[in-house]
Design a protein around this motif. Structure first.
Motif, PDB file in Angstrom:
ATOM      1  N   SER A 453      16.837  56.319  45.526  1.00 12.51           N
ATOM      2  CA  SER A 453      16.710  56.341  47.203  1.00 12.51           C
ATOM      3  C   SER A 453      16.320  57.911  47.514  1.00 12.51           C
ATOM      4  O   SER A 453      15.497  57.431  48.609  1.00 12.51           O
ATOM      5  CB  SER A 453      17.716  55.675  47.831  1.00 12.51           C
ATOM      6  N   SER A 751      18.153  50.683  37.710  1.00 16.94           N
ATOM      7  CA  SER A 751      17.412  50.417  38.598  1.00 16.94           C
ATOM      8  C   SER A 751      16.849  49.599  38.945  1.00 16.94           C
ATOM      9  O   SER A 751      16.098  49.219  39.715  1.00 16.94           O
ATOM     10  CB  SER A 751      16.252  50.770  36.971  1.00 16.94           C
ATOM     11  N   PRO A 752      16.866  47.537  38.730  1.00 17.41           N
ATOM     12  CA  PRO A 752      16.878  47.357  39.845  1.00 17.41           C
ATOM     13  C   PRO A 752      17.892  46.865  40.928  1.00 17.41           C
ATOM     14  O   PRO A 752      17.134  46.279  41.954  1.00 17.41           O
ATOM     15  CB  PRO A 752      17.279  45.691  38.808  1.00 17.41           C
ATOM     16  N   ILE A 753      18.687  47.318  40.501  1.00 16.53           N
ATOM     17  CA  ILE A 753      19.489  47.308  41.507  1.00 16.53           C
ATOM     18  C   ILE A 753      18.605  48.480  43.143  1.00 16.53           C
ATOM     19  O   ILE A 753      18.718  47.761  44.508  1.00 16.53           O
ATOM     20  CB  ILE A 753      20.972  47.815  42.117  1.00 16.53           C
ATOM     21  N   TRP A 755      15.376  49.194  42.597  1.00 18.90           N
ATOM     22  CA  TRP A 755      14.160  48.329  43.217  1.00 18.90           C
ATOM     23  C   TRP A 755      14.716  47.767  44.776  1.00 18.90           C
ATOM     24  O   TRP A 755      14.002  47.256  45.207  1.00 18.90           O
ATOM     25  CB  TRP A 755      13.629  48.000  42.098  1.00 18.90           C
ATOM     26  N   TRP A 756      15.360  46.618  43.852  1.00 23.99           N
ATOM     27  CA  TRP A 756      15.661  46.319  45.354  1.00 23.99           C
ATOM     28  C   TRP A 756      15.684  46.742  46.587  1.00 23.99           C
ATOM     29  O   TRP A 756      15.549  45.755  47.871  1.00 23.99           O
ATOM     30  CB  TRP A 756      16.608  44.977  44.879  1.00 23.99           C
ATOM     31  N   ALA A 757      16.905  47.372  46.776  1.00 21.51           N
ATOM     32  CA  ALA A 757      17.062  47.733  48.316  1.00 21.51           C
ATOM     33  C   ALA A 757      15.904  48.900  48.703  1.00 21.51           C
ATOM     34  O   ALA A 757      15.987  48.418  49.838  1.00 21.51           O
ATOM     35  CB  ALA A 757      18.263  48.907  48.071  1.00 21.51           C
ATOM     36  N   ASN A 759      12.871  47.935  48.079  1.00 21.83           N
ATOM     37  CA  ASN A 759      11.700  47.376  48.854  1.00 21.83           C
ATOM     38  C   ASN A 759      12.467  47.281  50.346  1.00 21.83           C
ATOM     39  O   ASN A 759      11.617  46.734  50.629  1.00 21.83           O
ATOM     40  CB  ASN A 759      11.179  46.491  47.831  1.00 21.83           C
ATOM     41  N   LYS A 760      13.392  46.997  50.205  1.00 18.05           N
ATOM     42  CA  LYS A 760      13.621  46.477  51.805  1.00 18.05           C
ATOM     43  C   LYS A 760      13.772  47.310  52.316  1.00 18.05           C
ATOM     44  O   LYS A 760      13.309  46.686  53.790  1.00 18.05           O
ATOM     45  CB  LYS A 760      15.153  45.421  51.280  1.00 18.05           C
ATOM     46  N   TRP A 761      13.859  48.840  51.864  1.00 21.73           N
ATOM     47  CA  TRP A 761      13.539  49.172  53.215  1.00 21.73           C
ATOM     48  C   TRP A 761      12.164  49.552  53.747  1.00 21.73           C
ATOM     49  O   TRP A 761      12.448  50.293  54.826  1.00 21.73           O
ATOM     50  CB  TRP A 761      14.726  50.486  53.427  1.00 21.73           C
ATOM     51  N   GLU A 763      10.436  47.252  53.903  1.00 23.12           N
ATOM     52  CA  GLU A 763       9.193  46.113  54.398  1.00 23.12           C
ATOM     53  C   GLU A 763       9.196  47.001  55.817  1.00 23.12           C
ATOM     54  O   GLU A 763       8.395  45.957  55.832  1.00 23.12           O
ATOM     55  CB  GLU A 763      10.306  44.964  54.356  1.00 23.12           C
TER      56      GLU A 763
END
Length: 810
Positions: A453, A751-753, A755-757, A759-761, A763
């Motif tokens: 992050s 890593s996937p966690i 990546w998701w977080a 990408n939301k930020w 946006e």
């Protein structure tokens, strides 16, 4: 008995002071984070909670839909308040809170001393006597019934009265006069009342109150709004709200229909409960607000850090149990029952937690004084001791219980017979390593998410600052020209021409900054046969040197606009596309109309440039000259060496002081201004970086402790291996590989966690970076390197030890 337990506990902790220090340091960081964040969150959530009848107070807000996008606005037309029918069912009070601007205030002092002059005082409000029925200040002087019954009266808070009249008593201040200088006018008001400041966090932060003048009470314009004009209502109960809104919305529908149809939008009015006002930035105007998502994020960070510290304690405590098995066996032989053993261990944990709390106090103070940008305004003046005491007490008990319950339960599983035979209880050995490994993995999952992050946030900020913005902003300083009663006859071009004579200055222009967060716009129309196209455009005002100074790229037409000419427009590429022109050249010479049907000719087209924060898309924009709007100056410095700029700035300040004699020269480098637009993102990135650092420190403390214990437990094995010819590097690899495997598992899960977080930020940004695989690779390598550095120090120490000493050791 308790005193004996305490002595035994202190002796044990001192004997194992390395692990005691690791536990105390880890827990103190977690407690510090929780304590500081609790105080911040408690302060923010305390806003407007202590207002009497606060649950019956609402702000009238405006909602609008334009070009398919819905938005909210806190300001209301001045016409709503005088139009409100006071007989509306359930309506108790309607209170206008109109924030007013004054240039300065003169406060006469006693004993013939010179007047004190206060430039642009804040928190000055025009309202009615009903304000003090809604916001219940304690009156020190005067009466709420008569204090604002005339426009020449003013009510001050106690703090404002002491600021204006230092050294005087509150009673002596009453009935004195204050002189207010507004833009083009001077008003004298008598102090008719003084009230105590509110002693709790509130959105009602006014410190100076004046009555409404006739123009406010007779306003009829329902179309014009200003964020400074806010209206509150106090109702009998929530069932009364529909009656109030129906009245306002029916009036709005009736009186603004033609205006809304002309500009093709719709709007209506809603209410905002007072309890939610502090968390709604779209309705805030000039009021400071807090973001609930950020507050919940802070709570999450505190919880994670505390969990990490607790995991450290559990890991280190359970790792030490095999070494304490004889002590536990002897205690059980001498009659120690499970309850006694658990109580003793929990006391030991509480002592460690208590010392950690003591260490967290200076750490908290250090954080608050060092990282002031994270501390909200008014925080240091807020105290809620009952909540704080309950929180600290509850936190100590919770940490003690969570950290000690599992290790304490393991103590009761020791088999006395096996221990006294010299056999370390198997229940305390390898079977429990799975839990410890899982906890280490969990720690590094959190650490890895924070590392990724921090890396991605830093990349986005770098992208925002370094991306081509469509104009040049290097070596440019900007300043706002004074717009005051003393300077109303000053021609802004006088100052510009005074600077142009200096060779140290490359160029000077009057006009708006190309990129800022302010919006000044209008509707524009293009008529083709019987078809009318309308576009909402953002306006930038600038003189004939404006486009040259900022080096806009011209796609067609000529640069610059005629001085003080409203008939000519320079537009951007997005605007001509919105109007349907095939190319920039086709737009040159075309005519657009504004909302008042004035005609304007397009004389130039520039390439798109960013006008706002990167969360906003590039909008249609018009650059136009208007002398009454050229209230900022932009100065391009000639020297490329920053070391020479200070002398140039002195020359600029000299000319400023000669023209604007009563106004201090305040300037900023435009690069810094642009950077400040990303203040919230930079704070968030800095906070995540700080949390990442703390998270890594806590994780490494636990990893260091476990590595030390592992090396100790495998002392004889290492000695045997060295005797049989094992190399130092081989032993280091043997001791480190297990921990590296755990970190690799954590990386795969985190890593996937992350990546998701992230990408939301991202946006929220209209212009953003793409999340790349290498970012996770860098974060993973960094995590493995940190783990290796932490573990290798103990591994190397164990590997280079004399095997004779380790094999002889009992």
């Amino acid at each position: 008995m308790i005193l004996n337990y305490i002595k035994i506990t202190l002796r044990y902790l001192w004997r194992n002071r390395l692990f005691t220090a690791l536990n105390i340091l880890g827990l103190s960081i977690g407690i510090c984070a929780c304590w500081v964040i609790f105080r911040i969150v408690d302060y923010e959530f305390s806003f407007d909670k202590k207002h009497p009848d606060g649950e019956r107070i609402y702000q009238i807000t405006n909602r609008a839909v334009f070009e398919g996008e819905e938005s909210g606005f806190g300001g209301v037309p001045l016409a709503i308040y005088p139009a409100l029918d006071k007989s509306i069912e359930g309506l108790e009070l309607a209170v206008p809170v109109y924030h007013r601007y004054v240039v300065k205030v003169d406060a006469p002092q006693k004993n013939g001393q010179p007047d004190l002059v206060f430039e642009e005082p804040e928190n000055l409000t025009a309202t009615t006597a009903d304000y003090f029925k809604m916001v219940q200040h304690k009156w020190l002087v005067g009466s709420p019934q008569t204090a604002l019954d005339a426009p020449d009266k003013v009510v001050l808070t106690e703090s404002r009265a002491r600021e204006y009249f230092p050294g005087e008593t509150i009673e002596s201040v009453a009935h004195k006069s204050l002189t207010y200088y507004t833009m083009g006018d001077t008003v004298t008001r008598v102090i008719s009342g003084i009230v105590k400041d509110l002693d709790y966090p509130s959105s009602f932060d006014s410190e100076e109150f004046v009555g409404l003048t006739k123009d406010y009470l007779t306003a009829t314009n329902w179309s014009s709004m200003n964020s400074d004009n806010v209206l509150f209502v106090k109702v009998k109960d929530s069932q009364s709200i529909p009656y109030v809104l129906n009245f306002i919305n029916n009036k709005n529908e009736e009186l603004t229909r033609e205006f809304r149809e002309k500009y093709k939008f719709k709007n209506w009015y809603e209410v905002l409960p007072l309890a939610e006002k502090h968390f709604e930035p779209q309705y805030a105007g000039r009021d400071r607000t807090a973001n609930k998502k950020v507050l919940y994020g802070l709570i999450g960070i505190a919880a994670f850090l505390l969990i990490l510290a607790g995991i450290n304690y559990i890991n280190l405590s359970t790792s030490q149990l095999p070494q304490r098995s004889k002590e536990i066996g002897v205690r059980k032989t001498l009659g120690g029952n499970p309850r006694t053993l658990i109580s003793h261990f929990m006391l030991e944990t509480f002592v460690i937690v208590f010392f950690a709390f003591l260490l967290s106090v200076p750490l908290s103070i250090l954080f608050i004084t060092t990282f002031t940008e994270f501390i909200p305004d008014g925080f240091n003046d807020f105290s809620n001791y009952p909540n704080l005491i309950l929180f600290v007490g509850g936190l100590l008990v919770l940490i003690t219980f969570i950290s000690s319950v599992y290790p304490a339960w393991l103590i009761t599983r020791v088999q006395t017979v096996e221990v006294l035979k010299g056999q370390t209880d198997k229940k305390l050995h390898g079977t429990k390593l799975t839990l410890r490994k899982s906890l280490i993995v969990f720690q590094f999952i959190i650490a890895q998410v924070f590392i990724v992050s921090a890396l991605i946030m830093g990349q986005q900020l770098q992208y925002s600052m370094n991306k081509d913005m469509g104009f040049n902003h290097e070596a440019i300083i900007t300043a706002s020209l004074p717009y005051k009663y003393t300077d109303k006859d000053k021609d802004p071009f006088v100052f510009k021409h005074a600077l142009e004579k200096y060779p140290e200055i490359a160029m000077v222009s009057l006009g708006h900054r190309p990129l800022n967060n302010s919006r000044w716009g209008d509707m524009l129309f293009r008529q083709v046969d019987t078809v009318t196209t309308q576009v909402s455009a953002n306006f930038k005002f600038g003189d004939e040197d404006y486009t040259d100074l900022y080096r806009f790229e011209f796609l067609a037409g000529r640069s610059g606009v005629v001085k003080d000419s409203l008939e000519e427009y320079v537009v951007n590429e997005t605007l001509i596309k919105a109007f349907g022109y095939k190319s920039p050249q086709d737009a040159i010479g075309q005519v657009l109309a504004d909302g008042d049907q004035n005609l304007h000719t397009i004389v130039g087209v520039v390439a798109d440039f960013h006008q706002h924060h990167f969360s906003s898309k590039i909008e249609p924009v018009v650059i136009v000259a208007a002398k009454n709007q050229l209230n900022s100056i932009n100065i391009k410095l000639a020297a490329s060496n920053p070391g020479q700029w200070s002398e140039t700035i002195k020359l600029i300040e000299k000319e400023w002081e000669a023209i604007y004699t009563e106004t201090p020269f305040e300037y900023s480098f435009y690069d810094d201004t642009i950077e400040n637009l990303y203040e919230s993102e930079r704070k968030m990135a800095k906070l995540i970086t700080l949390a990442t650092t703390v998270c890594i420190i806590i994780s490494c403390l636990g990893l260091f402790g476990l590595a030390t214990l592992t090396a100790f437990q495998r002392t004889k094995e290492i000695g045997v291996r060295k005797v049989l010819g094992a190399s130092i590097s081989g032993i280091v690899r043997l001791l480190s590989i297990d921990f590296v495997k755990l970190v690799l598992i954590a990386i795969l899960i985190a890593s996937p966690i992350a990546w998701w977080a992230m990408n939301k930020w991202l946006e929220d940004f209209a212009y953003r970076i793409e999340v790349q695989w290498w970012m996770f690779g860098v974060a993973g390598v960094l995590a493995i390197a940190i783990a290796l550095i932490t573990v290798s120090s103990q591994a190397i120490k164990a590997a280079i030890a004399n095997p004779v000493d380790s094999l002889r050791d009992e």
